[in-house]
Scaffold this motif. Structure first.
Motif, PDB file in Angstrom:
ATOM      1  N   UNK A 262     -48.663  17.997  63.724  1.00  0.00           N
ATOM      2  CA  UNK A 262     -49.030  19.347  63.284  1.00  0.00           C
ATOM      3  C   UNK A 262     -48.955  19.532  61.770  1.00  0.00           C
ATOM      4  N   UNK A 263     -48.196  18.697  61.087  1.00  0.00           N
ATOM      5  CA  UNK A 263     -48.003  18.828  59.640  1.00  0.00           C
ATOM      6  C   UNK A 263     -49.089  18.037  58.907  1.00  0.00           C
ATOM      7  N   UNK A 264     -50.047  18.738  58.343  1.00  0.00           N
ATOM      8  CA  UNK A 264     -51.176  18.059  57.707  1.00  0.00           C
ATOM      9  C   UNK A 264     -50.745  17.247  56.495  1.00  0.00           C
ATOM     10  N   UNK A 265     -49.747  17.710  55.758  1.00  0.00           N
ATOM     11  CA  UNK A 265     -49.286  16.964  54.581  1.00  0.00           C
ATOM     12  C   UNK A 265     -48.809  15.559  54.952  1.00  0.00           C
ATOM     13  N   UNK A 266     -48.221  15.430  56.136  1.00  0.00           N
ATOM     14  CA  UNK A 266     -47.655  14.141  56.536  1.00  0.00           C
ATOM     15  C   UNK A 266     -48.712  13.169  57.040  1.00  0.00           C
ATOM     16  N   UNK A 267     -49.904  13.644  57.287  1.00  0.00           N
ATOM     17  CA  UNK A 267     -50.949  12.797  57.864  1.00  0.00           C
ATOM     18  C   UNK A 267     -52.158  12.667  56.936  1.00  0.00           C
ATOM     19  N   UNK A 268     -52.034  13.184  55.711  1.00  0.00           N
ATOM     20  CA  UNK A 268     -53.162  13.178  54.778  1.00  0.00           C
ATOM     21  C   UNK A 268     -52.756  12.593  53.435  1.00  0.00           C
ATOM     22  N   UNK A 269     -53.605  11.747  52.899  1.00  0.00           N
ATOM     23  CA  UNK A 269     -53.407  11.181  51.559  1.00  0.00           C
ATOM     24  C   UNK A 269     -54.591  11.582  50.690  1.00  0.00           C
ATOM     25  N   UNK A 270     -54.464  11.341  49.389  1.00  0.00           N
ATOM     26  CA  UNK A 270     -55.579  11.618  48.485  1.00  0.00           C
ATOM     27  C   UNK A 270     -55.804  10.391  47.618  1.00  0.00           C
ATOM     28  N   UNK A 271     -56.944   9.761  47.808  1.00  0.00           N
ATOM     29  CA  UNK A 271     -57.326   8.586  47.027  1.00  0.00           C
ATOM     30  C   UNK A 271     -58.672   8.856  46.365  1.00  0.00           C
ATOM     31  N   UNK A 272     -58.774   8.484  45.115  1.00  0.00           N
ATOM     32  CA  UNK A 272     -60.044   8.617  44.387  1.00  0.00           C
ATOM     33  C   UNK A 272     -60.597  10.038  44.467  1.00  0.00           C
TER      34      UNK A 272
END
Length: 368
Positions: A262-272
């Protein structure tokens, strides 16, 4: 007189305490009831396993007579998990407790810690069900690899490594299929047969990226989770057997899913400069091919940690899972989750070029 007065005060105190306890219990029941309904709806579960767990907790015999290992493996809902989520705690990620209590940590989005999730859902029964023989898959439905040259990598992203490109293989090297074919992403409903938005869209994007490296790939989109959700693995095993009989083994067999975090921060990264859904592997320890399967997984994780730190969330272990998640059919089988239902389809498709780079490094020589 004072004794009577004291007794009246004690009686009133007891009554007041009882009323308060009743009120608190009632409020908690309502909250849990609503949370359970919401949890089931959000995660697209085929049945509300929260209530199953409540029954099993109070009447253990029901668990023995009414539900099997596969039901519980397919639906990871627990009383503890629902209570924890009410408090805003993710029991799968203990760091979330610290993150919640120390507001200063909110300055940095939580992205998870560690490569291996040291939890194991134990299904300690060797009574593994047979394949779903009622699920028929004729040979005409077996997808054939496309003929032709290696697709052009013109306009490829900075993630792409031209040094890993080889001539398109004559035989398929990678098979992608989906046991839970209907798993979907935000902002759509949790489950759908629309293969332009669900996990099949991610699988197709991964196939396209792999073939840019010359890795011929078959992407099967047979629906396995319709009608009887708990037979999904029995059905996908039939599909996998058809491909193994047709082509022999593959260098990599990927059962591609999405998670329910449920926690989007824990399942999302930011590359490029783009949001990318993280990946996680789910493996079964009692599977007879576990050691061989883990060689592939560990290689992919090592490459990921080196090239794209934070992209891989590591491994979630089961003992048996559901039919070993078909990992006993091949030494090269693995289950990969790409993002969660809180990720968008595009964020999950963005992951495809990163996953393809990992696989190309793994299969084509791990060149820099």
């Amino acid at each position: 007189m004072n004794n009577r007065k004291n007794k009246d005060i004690e009686d009133f105190s007891r009554m007041f305490t009882s009323i308060c306890m009743f009120f608190i219990t009632f409020v908690i029941f309502i909250i849990i009831f609503n949370q359970a309904i919401g949890y089931s709806s959000k995660n697209g579960l085929q049945r509300n396993m929260f209530y199953v767990n409540m029954i099993n907790f109070t009447m253990p015999q029901v668990k023995i007579t009414s539900f099997n290992e596969e039901d519980m493996a397919e639906n990871q809902v627990s009383i503890k998990k629902v209570f924890s989520e009410i408090l805003g705690i993710n029991i799968d990620q203990p760091y979330s407790v610290i993150h919640r209590e120390m507001a200063a940590l909110n300055l940095v989005p939580y992205s998870g810690i560690g490569n291996n999730i040291a939890k194991s859902n134990d299904n300690n029964s060797s009574n593994i069900e047979n394949k779903d023989v009622s699920f028929k898959l004729d040979n005409e439905f077996i997808q054939k690899p496309e003929e032709g040259q290696t697709p052009s990598a013109e306009g490829a992203s900075s993630v792409f490594n031209q040094a890993l490109v080889k001539e398109l293989s004559a035989v398929p090297e990678v098979l992608i299929y989906h046991t839970h074919t209907s798993e979907n992403y935000d902002p759509n409903k949790a489950n759908t047969t629309d293969q332009t938005t669900n996990v099949c869209a991610v699988g197709e994007a991964l196939k396209e990226e792999l073939e840019k490296y010359g890795i011929k790939t078959i992407h099967d989109t047979t629906v396995h989770d319709r009608d009887v959700y708990t037979k999904s693995y029995a059905r996908s095993s039939v599909t996998l057997d058809k491909y193994l009989n047709e082509y022999g083994d593959f260098k990599l067999i990927i059962d591609l899913h999405r998670d329910s975090i449920t926690d989007k921060n824990s399942i999302t990264a930011n590359f490029n400069g783009e949001n990318v859904a993280k990946i996680m592997f789910v493996m079964t320890k009692k599977n007879p091919h576990f050691d061989a399967n883990m060689k592939n997984v560990n290689s992919l994780i090592d490459i990921s940690n080196r090239l794209f730190p934070g992209f891989s969330k590591g491994v979630y272990y089961f003992n048996y899972g559901s039919l070993y998640f078909n990992q006993d059919d091949s030494e090269n089988a693995l289950l990969m989750e790409v993002g969660s239902y809180v990720n968008t389809t595009q964020e999950s498709k963005n992951s495809a070029k990163y996953i393809a780079r990992l696989i190309a490094e793994h299969l084509n020589g791990k060149n820099e």
